[in-house]
Write a protein that holds these residues in place. Structure first.
Motif, mmCIF file in Angstrom:
data_model
loop_
_atom_site.group_PDB
_atom_site.id
_atom_site.type_symbol
_atom_site.label_atom_id
_atom_site.label_comp_id
_atom_site.label_asym_id
_atom_site.label_seq_id
_atom_site.Cartn_x
_atom_site.Cartn_y
_atom_site.Cartn_z
ATOM 1 N N LEU A 1 -3.317 8.984 -9.416
ATOM 2 C CA LEU A 1 -3.593 9.214 -7.881
ATOM 3 C C LEU A 1 -2.059 9.415 -7.279
ATOM 4 O O LEU A 1 -1.416 8.550 -7.323
ATOM 5 N N PHE A 2 -2.314 10.556 -6.503
ATOM 6 C CA PHE A 2 -1.058 10.895 -5.794
ATOM 7 C C PHE A 2 -1.131 10.755 -4.310
ATOM 8 O O PHE A 2 -0.226 10.705 -3.633
ATOM 9 N N THR A 3 -2.361 10.518 -3.752
ATOM 10 C CA THR A 3 -2.543 10.175 -2.371
ATOM 11 C C THR A 3 -2.757 8.772 -2.129
ATOM 12 O O THR A 3 -3.374 8.007 -3.143
ATOM 13 N N PHE A 4 -2.569 8.226 -1.112
ATOM 14 C CA PHE A 4 -3.169 6.982 -0.698
ATOM 15 C C PHE A 4 -4.760 6.560 -0.433
ATOM 16 O O PHE A 4 -4.911 5.474 -0.439
ATOM 17 N N LEU B 1 0.777 -1.119 -0.027
ATOM 18 C CA LEU B 1 0.195 -0.009 -0.051
ATOM 19 C C LEU B 1 0.746 1.425 0.014
ATOM 20 O O LEU B 1 0.436 2.205 -0.549
ATOM 21 N N ILE B 2 2.228 1.155 0.671
ATOM 22 C CA ILE B 2 2.973 2.394 0.700
ATOM 23 C C ILE B 2 4.044 2.206 -0.397
ATOM 24 O O ILE B 2 4.224 3.241 -1.167
ATOM 25 N N ALA B 3 4.405 0.940 -0.757
ATOM 26 C CA ALA B 3 5.599 0.887 -1.823
ATOM 27 C C ALA B 3 5.090 0.964 -2.987
ATOM 28 O O ALA B 3 5.944 1.568 -3.832
ATOM 29 N N ALA B 4 4.168 0.424 -3.520
ATOM 30 C CA ALA B 4 3.657 0.632 -4.754
ATOM 31 C C ALA B 4 3.607 2.095 -5.493
ATOM 32 O O ALA B 4 4.128 2.450 -6.372
ATOM 33 N N PRO B 5 2.527 2.864 -4.755
ATOM 34 C CA PRO B 5 2.505 4.494 -5.143
ATOM 35 C C PRO B 5 3.838 5.089 -5.006
ATOM 36 O O PRO B 5 4.084 5.718 -6.009
ATOM 37 N N LEU B 6 4.583 4.812 -4.143
ATOM 38 C CA LEU B 6 5.815 5.401 -4.195
ATOM 39 C C LEU B 6 6.747 5.172 -5.472
ATOM 40 O O LEU B 6 7.620 5.825 -6.074
#
Length: 169
Positions: free
Chosen positions: A98-101, A37-42
């Protein structure tokens, strides 16, 4: 990584990296389990804004004495312009990045212009979103190309003294 590619191929490789990041940014982050959830968008942000100019600058062949020439100064804005066109097409036909989680993908902008309710997207909101993307791409790509090129050699290189016995530091 080999530094033996042409200017054109370096630009193409950077644009492909940007496109992969842009397409990955279409995925709703809630779909990723656990730590992803954190690693993929980053990772998608890295692929969009940082890796394309770094990759292209490192891969482009240059002469031994070339430091920061006009073609490298124009590499950042050139790649940013191509990526802006890709971003605009992707936003209109596939959806906004999408830039936010916590964001949820709501579909392509063309369909949202004519939708009602919470999914409606006004032209002003879309223009602000694209203006922000344009500013980020131009700033990050230009800065990344200049810093990468200077770090490759010639950043602190100068010759002294100016007389007969010159020493390059």
């Amino acid at each position: 990584m080999s530094n033996k590619v042409s200017y054109r191929r370096g630009v193409i490789e950077g644009v492909i990296l940007y496109t992969m990041g842009r397409l990955g940014a279409l995925i709703t982050p809630v779909l990723f389990p656990g730590w992803l959830l954190i690693a993929a968008p980053l990772l998608f942000l890295l692929l969009q804004f940082l890796l394309p100019p770094l990759w292209a600058t490192r891969r482009i062949q240059s002469t031994r004495r070339e430091r920061l020439s006009k073609r490298f100064l124009l590499l950042g804005p050139l790649m940013a312009a191509i990526c802006i066109a890709i971003d605009l097409v992707a936003s209109l036909t596939l959806g906004l990045a999408l830039f936010t989680f916590t964001d949820v993908q709501r579909g392509p902008a063309l369909a949202r212009f004519f939708a009602g309710g919470a999914s409606h997207l006004s032209l002003l909101d879309f223009g602000i979103y694209e203006a922000r993307s344009i500013a980020l791409l131009l700033a990050f790509f230009t800065l990344a190309v200049v810093c990468t090129r200077l770090a490759q050699g010639g950043f602190l290189r100068f010759t002294m003294p100016s007389g007969g016995n010159r020493v390059t530091l």
